[in-house]
Design an enzyme around this catalytic site. Sequence first.
Site, PDB file in Angstrom:
ATOM      1  N   ARG A   1      -6.873  12.954   0.853  1.00 49.72           N
ATOM      2  CA  ARG A   1      -5.702  13.497   1.908  1.00 49.72           C
ATOM      3  C   ARG A   1      -4.138  12.688   1.427  1.00 49.72           C
ATOM      4  O   ARG A   1      -3.449  13.436   1.550  1.00 49.72           O
ATOM      5  CB  ARG A   1      -5.973  13.241   3.170  1.00 49.72           C
TER       6      ARG A   1
ATOM      7  N   ASP B   1       0.135   4.454  -0.212  1.00 50.59           N
ATOM      8  CA  ASP B   1      -0.515   5.868   0.191  1.00 50.59           C
ATOM      9  C   ASP B   1       0.340   6.651   1.018  1.00 50.59           C
ATOM     10  O   ASP B   1       0.019   7.934   0.589  1.00 50.59           O
ATOM     11  CB  ASP B   1      -1.714   5.228   1.358  1.00 50.59           C
ATOM     12  N   HIS B   2       1.110   6.337   1.871  1.00 46.64           N
ATOM     13  CA  HIS B   2       1.781   7.243   2.587  1.00 46.64           C
ATOM     14  C   HIS B   2       2.866   7.926   1.864  1.00 46.64           C
ATOM     15  O   HIS B   2       3.568   8.783   2.351  1.00 46.64           O
ATOM     16  CB  HIS B   2       2.199   6.602   4.066  1.00 46.64           C
TER      17      HIS B   2
ATOM     18  N   HIS C   1      -5.396   3.246  -1.574  1.00 51.98           N
ATOM     19  CA  HIS C   1      -6.943   3.756  -1.115  1.00 51.98           C
ATOM     20  C   HIS C   1      -7.210   5.265  -1.428  1.00 51.98           C
ATOM     21  O   HIS C   1      -6.535   6.294  -1.123  1.00 51.98           O
ATOM     22  CB  HIS C   1      -6.622   3.979   0.640  1.00 51.98           C
TER      23      HIS C   1
ATOM     24  N   ARG D   1      -9.420   8.083  -0.882  1.00 53.10           N
ATOM     25  CA  ARG D   1     -10.528   8.709   0.100  1.00 53.10           C
ATOM     26  C   ARG D   1     -11.087   9.938  -0.670  1.00 53.10           C
ATOM     27  O   ARG D   1     -10.574  10.608  -1.416  1.00 53.10           O
ATOM     28  CB  ARG D   1      -9.803   9.158   1.271  1.00 53.10           C
TER      29      ARG D   1
ATOM     30  N   ASN E   1       0.766  -1.114  -0.118  1.00 54.03           N
ATOM     31  CA  ASN E   1       0.035  -0.107  -0.121  1.00 54.03           C
ATOM     32  C   ASN E   1       0.890   1.186   0.079  1.00 54.03           C
ATOM     33  O   ASN E   1       1.691   1.360   0.875  1.00 54.03           O
ATOM     34  CB  ASN E   1      -0.854  -0.228   1.181  1.00 54.03           C
TER      35      ASN E   1
ATOM     36  N   GLU F   1     -10.718  -9.288   2.747  1.00 50.65           N
ATOM     37  CA  GLU F   1      -9.600  -8.855   3.476  1.00 50.65           C
ATOM     38  C   GLU F   1      -9.967  -8.835   5.107  1.00 50.65           C
ATOM     39  O   GLU F   1     -10.585  -7.938   5.652  1.00 50.65           O
ATOM     40  CB  GLU F   1      -9.254  -7.699   3.030  1.00 50.65           C
TER      41      GLU F   1
ATOM     42  N   THR G   1      -8.532   3.653   8.340  1.00 51.28           N
ATOM     43  CA  THR G   1      -9.857   2.922   8.389  1.00 51.28           C
ATOM     44  C   THR G   1     -10.010   2.246   9.787  1.00 51.28           C
ATOM     45  O   THR G   1      -9.173   1.478  10.210  1.00 51.28           O
ATOM     46  CB  THR G   1      -9.706   1.800   7.098  1.00 51.28           C
TER      47      THR G   1
ATOM     48  N   ARG H   1       3.367  18.968   1.520  1.00 54.04           N
ATOM     49  CA  ARG H   1       4.135  19.974   0.846  1.00 54.04           C
ATOM     50  C   ARG H   1       3.511  20.246  -0.544  1.00 54.04           C
ATOM     51  O   ARG H   1       4.031  21.058  -1.229  1.00 54.04           O
ATOM     52  CB  ARG H   1       5.631  19.782   0.596  1.00 54.04           C
TER      53      ARG H   1
ATOM     54  N   GLY I   1       1.086  -1.358   4.407  1.00 52.52           N
ATOM     55  CA  GLY I   1       1.456   0.092   3.960  1.00 52.52           C
ATOM     56  C   GLY I   1       2.212   0.786   4.893  1.00 52.52           C
ATOM     57  O   GLY I   1       3.418   1.166   4.596  1.00 52.52           O
ATOM     58  N   HIS I   2       1.870   0.971   6.031  1.00 48.81           N
ATOM     59  CA  HIS I   2       2.353   2.056   6.822  1.00 48.81           C
ATOM     60  C   HIS I   2       3.542   1.819   7.665  1.00 48.81           C
ATOM     61  O   HIS I   2       4.762   2.502   7.499  1.00 48.81           O
ATOM     62  CB  HIS I   2       1.307   2.282   8.240  1.00 48.81           C
TER      63      HIS I   2
ATOM     64  N   HIS J   1      -3.646  -4.642   8.128  1.00 48.65           N
ATOM     65  CA  HIS J   1      -4.089  -3.503   8.898  1.00 48.65           C
ATOM     66  C   HIS J   1      -3.089  -3.520  10.058  1.00 48.65           C
ATOM     67  O   HIS J   1      -3.086  -4.289  10.730  1.00 48.65           O
ATOM     68  CB  HIS J   1      -5.251  -3.189   9.603  1.00 48.65           C
TER      69      HIS J   1
ATOM     70  N   GLU K   1      -8.769   0.650  -3.045  1.00 50.89           N
ATOM     71  CA  GLU K   1      -9.582   0.664  -1.859  1.00 50.89           C
ATOM     72  C   GLU K   1     -10.458   1.845  -1.877  1.00 50.89           C
ATOM     73  O   GLU K   1     -10.028   2.813  -1.920  1.00 50.89           O
ATOM     74  CB  GLU K   1      -8.680   0.729  -0.417  1.00 50.89           C
TER      75      GLU K   1
HETATM   76  N1  PXP Z   1      -6.289  -2.692   4.605  1.00 47.36           N
HETATM   77  C1  PXP Z   1      -7.091  -1.799   4.589  1.00 47.36           C
HETATM   78  C2  PXP Z   1      -8.535  -1.935   4.150  1.00 47.36           C
HETATM   79  C3  PXP Z   1      -6.802  -0.344   4.795  1.00 47.36           C
HETATM   80  O1  PXP Z   1      -7.535   0.724   4.725  1.00 47.36           O
HETATM   81  C4  PXP Z   1      -5.314  -0.100   5.149  1.00 47.36           C
HETATM   82  C5  PXP Z   1      -4.783   1.279   5.604  1.00 47.36           C
HETATM   83  O2  PXP Z   1      -4.856   1.871   4.519  1.00 47.36           O
HETATM   84  C6  PXP Z   1      -4.614  -1.391   5.151  1.00 47.36           C
HETATM   85  C7  PXP Z   1      -5.057  -2.713   4.688  1.00 47.36           C
HETATM   86  C8  PXP Z   1      -2.902  -1.166   5.538  1.00 47.36           C
HETATM   87  O3  PXP Z   1      -3.002  -1.089   6.836  1.00 47.36           O
HETATM   88  P1  PXP Z   1      -1.253  -0.116   7.191  1.00 47.36           P
HETATM   89  O4  PXP Z   1      -1.235   0.807   6.405  1.00 47.36           O
HETATM   90  O5  PXP Z   1      -1.528  -0.283   8.692  1.00 47.36           O
HETATM   91  O6  PXP Z   1      -0.465  -1.392   6.828  1.00 47.36           O
END
Ligand code: PXP
Length: 251
Positions: A52, A12-13, A46, A48, A10, A157, A104, A21, A222-223, A200, A73
């Site tokens: 963001r 996203d970050h 994801h 949103r 993932n 999931e 989420t 920025r 992701g994170h 997650h 997502e």
């Molecule tokens: N699964 C879903 C449905 C999520 O919303 C997220 C976070 O965007 C993740 C997995 C990944 O979670 P993490 O970023 O904590 O690894």
Amino acid sequence: MSRELKLSVNIDHVATLRQARRSPYPDPVEAAELAEQAGAAGITAHLRCDRRHIQDDDVRRLRRHVRGKLNLEISLADEMLVLAEEIRPDQVTLVPERPEEVTTEGGLDVVRGAEAIRAGAERLVAHGCAVSVFLDPDARQLEALAALDRDLVPGFEINTDAFTKATLGDDELLIGKELEKVQQVAMRGADLGFQVFAGHGITTANVGAIAAIPQVEELNIGHWLVSRAAMVGISTSVREMLAAMRAGRRG
Ligand code: PXP
């Protein structure tokens, strides 16, 4: 011998850092390419409603550049379904979305929202997307999902948030209890013919127990990966995670 466990990264970050920025970098698409080169089987983003992190154009570009499975997502908002119909990711994971949430917060409520999920999934399947649902490890939610046609929603999931949060503390009883919930839903889900994914809060420190669940086919992470990438680079962070996943699966 159990199947190899796949990793969907993932990104996203990476976009969160860019949006901090409003700069053109770092590019989540470049991160996706590096993650795939390092062994990821697919990429998750994801989109949103508040945009963001990931932007609409990121998803369009990911569609063009991701070689493995692109998993988008989204919530069931009409705006999101319209975009998914246009972009046609390989898989769409339906998630709940609350504007004020940091991330989420839980699985979709399939018990109450089955009809909206069915209607959304019908639109997505008509546009060639496989549909997955983010689900709490709760037997009632799984039974409600099982009442939907498997051709419409072939996978789900498991939300590993409660388990991964528990692993931050030292309450072994709680950790065991939360892990068992994930194991039970994985087992029952596979028995019902679903593809089972999980994600997650997963880190290299807690992935072992999840990777050891044979029914889980793919992890969505992701994170931790992006946080670790800030220290060592995305290729190294993906390789470290794959090594931890393989060790967990081997047992
Ligand atoms: N699964 C879903 C449905 C999520 O919303 C997220 C976070 O965007 C993740 C997995 C990944 O979670 P993490 O970023 O904590 O690894």
